[in-house]
Design a protein around this motif. Structure first.
Motif, PDB file in Angstrom:
ATOM      1  N   LEU A 282       9.754 -11.761 -16.047  1.00 29.14           N
ATOM      2  CA  LEU A 282       9.041 -10.533 -15.710  1.00 29.14           C
ATOM      3  C   LEU A 282       9.935  -9.301 -15.734  1.00 29.14           C
ATOM      4  O   LEU A 282       9.494  -8.210 -16.105  1.00 29.14           O
ATOM      5  N   PHE A 283      11.211  -9.442 -15.358  1.00 30.82           N
ATOM      6  CA  PHE A 283      12.100  -8.287 -15.224  1.00 30.82           C
ATOM      7  C   PHE A 283      13.334  -8.354 -16.114  1.00 30.82           C
ATOM      8  O   PHE A 283      14.165  -7.440 -16.077  1.00 30.82           O
TER       9      PHE A 283
ATOM     10  N   LEU B 140       5.277 -18.081 -20.040  1.00 31.49           N
ATOM     11  CA  LEU B 140       5.876 -17.033 -20.865  1.00 31.49           C
ATOM     12  C   LEU B 140       7.176 -17.506 -21.509  1.00 31.49           C
ATOM     13  O   LEU B 140       7.417 -17.290 -22.707  1.00 31.49           O
TER      14      LEU B 140
ATOM     15  N   LEU C   4      12.852 -14.593 -11.806  1.00 33.13           N
ATOM     16  CA  LEU C   4      12.086 -13.405 -12.192  1.00 33.13           C
ATOM     17  C   LEU C   4      12.469 -12.884 -13.570  1.00 33.13           C
ATOM     18  O   LEU C   4      11.992 -11.830 -13.991  1.00 33.13           O
TER      19      LEU C   4
ATOM     20  N   ILE D 223       3.258 -17.735 -13.908  1.00 30.96           N
ATOM     21  CA  ILE D 223       3.168 -16.861 -15.079  1.00 30.96           C
ATOM     22  C   ILE D 223       4.443 -16.959 -15.906  1.00 30.96           C
ATOM     23  O   ILE D 223       4.406 -17.058 -17.136  1.00 30.96           O
ATOM     24  N   GLY D 224       5.575 -16.915 -15.222  1.00 34.63           N
ATOM     25  CA  GLY D 224       6.854 -16.925 -15.923  1.00 34.63           C
ATOM     26  C   GLY D 224       7.116 -18.182 -16.714  1.00 34.63           C
ATOM     27  O   GLY D 224       7.690 -18.126 -17.818  1.00 34.63           O
TER      28      GLY D 224
ATOM     29  N   THR E 124       5.488 -16.528  -8.936  1.00 35.98           N
ATOM     30  CA  THR E 124       5.701 -15.880 -10.237  1.00 35.98           C
ATOM     31  C   THR E 124       5.968 -16.888 -11.349  1.00 35.98           C
ATOM     32  O   THR E 124       5.772 -16.571 -12.525  1.00 35.98           O
TER      33      THR E 124
END
Length: 520
Positions: free
Chosen positions: A182-183, A495, A179, A491-492, A488
């Motif tokens: 995203l985080f 990115l 994650l 998307i991750g 996730t």
């Protein structure tokens, strides 16, 4: 804003994991029938809820990873080394023997026969006129379950994210690091990150304990068929004790010693046995049907990947396999990240998502195709043992009809054992790394998880085959929360790759040296 709990966060992981596994064991010992009923209900609910989503998720994962690999971003180098830390042969061996090889040995002979005798739903619209015409579809369906999508889910986008989060972001190699795009690092010392790690560990532990237990059942059956030694619970426990002892010793020696040696042995041994079966068996038939099956696989790829016309069939085939691999993915990706420093994104994706699946599919054709050939020659020679004794009987029935069967049978028994030993070893390392957060977990920590998985398998063997079957369904249930984590990465992954590309451009514009992780 996520609040941090640095003092208790890491303690939650072993607490949740050990408590959950202990509860499962006690419940199984006290009331296996009641537990099985609950698990079966949750199994059906999970597959109905997420089965179709899992199909799309694995397909998109493969497509995105492949597009990145062939793009200019494919040249980006991962990790903190300008050159690979491990030789290519050893690297490929460890990937092949760790990811899905343990399960592949079990299913390679049996699954093609299943699909040959009962046509999969993806081909139900075109009923073959002769049994021979069913060979291509049977192999194609097996190729789907052990092919591009399965392998890509285990170590492409997820491994890329973990390597970037670890080497660039400074995070520990744990499932929560998926994650990071995203985080950022906010989950590094947060209780939510601990829960994510715990569920990932529970899922991969269940997925590893199952093959260990089923190996003991298969080996017990094989020993009885070959030597006449009765397949009793005591014999199965003795087999388990040997398997656990071997992979525990290997786990204690570390990734750079025991695991590399085992992987090398497995690849060489599997190659020799594959060649032996290929040339002692129906060589022309195997080669022709591999081409036919693979072309059918590619031609019907989208249809095979997304078919949902028969949910009951999908529950015990495609959706079961997808949930199994999804459950493995976060912890397997940690292992792939650990051994892949210095590799480019293109090398990683090609090795994991292209080369390994093709080799696996050929392996399935050699073993499964041999069984199909004998079934075509003498109907019932393979399908009858399958119906009477289940999966272990197929390999025995197929190999028994080849020359030098007295050598091939014990050799495959040994190979099956070493493959599962390799999986147990690598998973003990990965679980220990996830729990401790250390890329090099201590020997004691690795040994604890190696022995713990063996003890759980032993208890379930004492409960009986119903215990292992319940665990098989339980694997699907544990994949539900993990699938949200893996989603996730769709998307991750892009990115992270985009950030790596920008960092490389900035490095090229500066006169100073750049970080190794973005040098091609």
């Amino acid at each position: 804003m996520l609040s941090k709990t640095p003092d208790n966060g890491d303690k939650l992981v072993p607490q949740i994991t050990i408590s959950f596994i202990s509860l499962f064991l006690f419940w199984a010992l006290l009331d296996m029938q009641g537990l099985s009923q609950i698990i079966q209900g949750l199994f059906e609910f999970s597959t109905q809820l997420l089965g179709a989503a899992w199909q799309w998720m694995l397909l998109l994962n493969f497509i995105i990873a492949s597009v990145i690999a062939v793009s200019r971003f494919g040249k980006l180098r991962l990790g903190n080394s300008s050159q690979p830390d491990i030789s290519t042969f050893r690297w490929l061996s460890m990937i092949m023997c760790t990811l899905i090889a343990g399960g592949g040995v079990f299913w390679s002979a049996a699954e093609p026969i299943f699909h040959f005798t009962t046509l999969p739903p993806a081909f139900s619209h075109s009923q073959p006129q002769t049994p021979f015409e069913s060979v291509g579809p049977a192999l194609a369906q097996s190729f789907l379950h052990w092919g591009f999508l399965a392998w890509a889910a285990l170590g492409t986008l997820s491994a890329i994210i973990l390597m970037y989060a670890h080497y660039k972001g400074g995070l520990k190699l744990r499932p929560r690091a998926l994650l990071y795009p995203l985080f950022g690092g906010r989950l590094e010392n947060h209780w939510l990150g601990s829960i994510i790690d715990a569920f990932s560990i529970i899922s991969v532990a269940a997925g590893t304990i199952g093959p260990i237990g089923f190996l003991c059942l298969q080996m017990g059956y094989s020993l009885e068929a070959v030597t006449g030694i009765a397949n009793t619970p005591f014999v199965q426990l003795c087999i388990l004790a040997v398997v656990v002892a071997v992979y525990s010793l290997s786990a204690a020696s570390g990734v750079d010693k025991g695991l590399q040696w085992l992987s090398k042995f497995n690849v060489i041994g599997a190659s020799l046995l594959m060649l032996a079966v290929l040339f002692l068996g129906p060589t022309t038939f195997i080669l022709e049907q591999f081409g036919q099956g693979f072309s059918t696989y590619l031609l019907h790829f989208g249809q095979l990947a997304l078919t949902g016309s028969n949910p009951e069939w999908n529950q015990w085939w495609t959706w079961f396999f997808w949930s199994w691999f999804i459950g493995f993915a976060p912890v397997i990706a940690i292992f792939v990240a650990r051994i892949s420093s210095g590799r480019t994104i293109r090398e990683l994706v090609c090795a994991v998502a292209i080369c390994a699946p093709v080799v696996t599919n050929f392996w399935f054709t050699v073993l499964g195709g041999t069984g199909i050939f004998f079934e075509l020659q003498t109907p019932g020679s393979i399908s009858d043992p399958l119906a009477a004794a289940g999966l272990p009987a197929v390999l025995i029935a197929s190999l028994s009809q080849l020359p030098l069967a007295s050598i091939l049978l014990p050799s495959f028994m040994l190979l099956s054992t070493t493959f599962v030993v390799t999986t147990g070893d690598s998973m003990a390392y990965s679980i220990a790394a996830s729990v401790s957060g250390d890329s090099e977990p201590t020997k004691q920590h690795r040994l604890f998880w190696a022995i713990a998985m063996g003890l759980v398998a032993g208890v379930l063997l004492q409960v009986g085959e119903s215990g292992l079957k319940a665990l098989q369904s339980f694997i699907v249930i544990t994949a539900v929360p993990v699938s949200a984590l893996l989603a996730t990465t769709l998307i991750g992954g892009p990115l992270v790759v985009y950030k790596m590309g920008n960092e490389r451009q900035q490095c090229e514009a500066l006169p100073t040296d750049c970080a190794v992780s973005v040098i091609s």
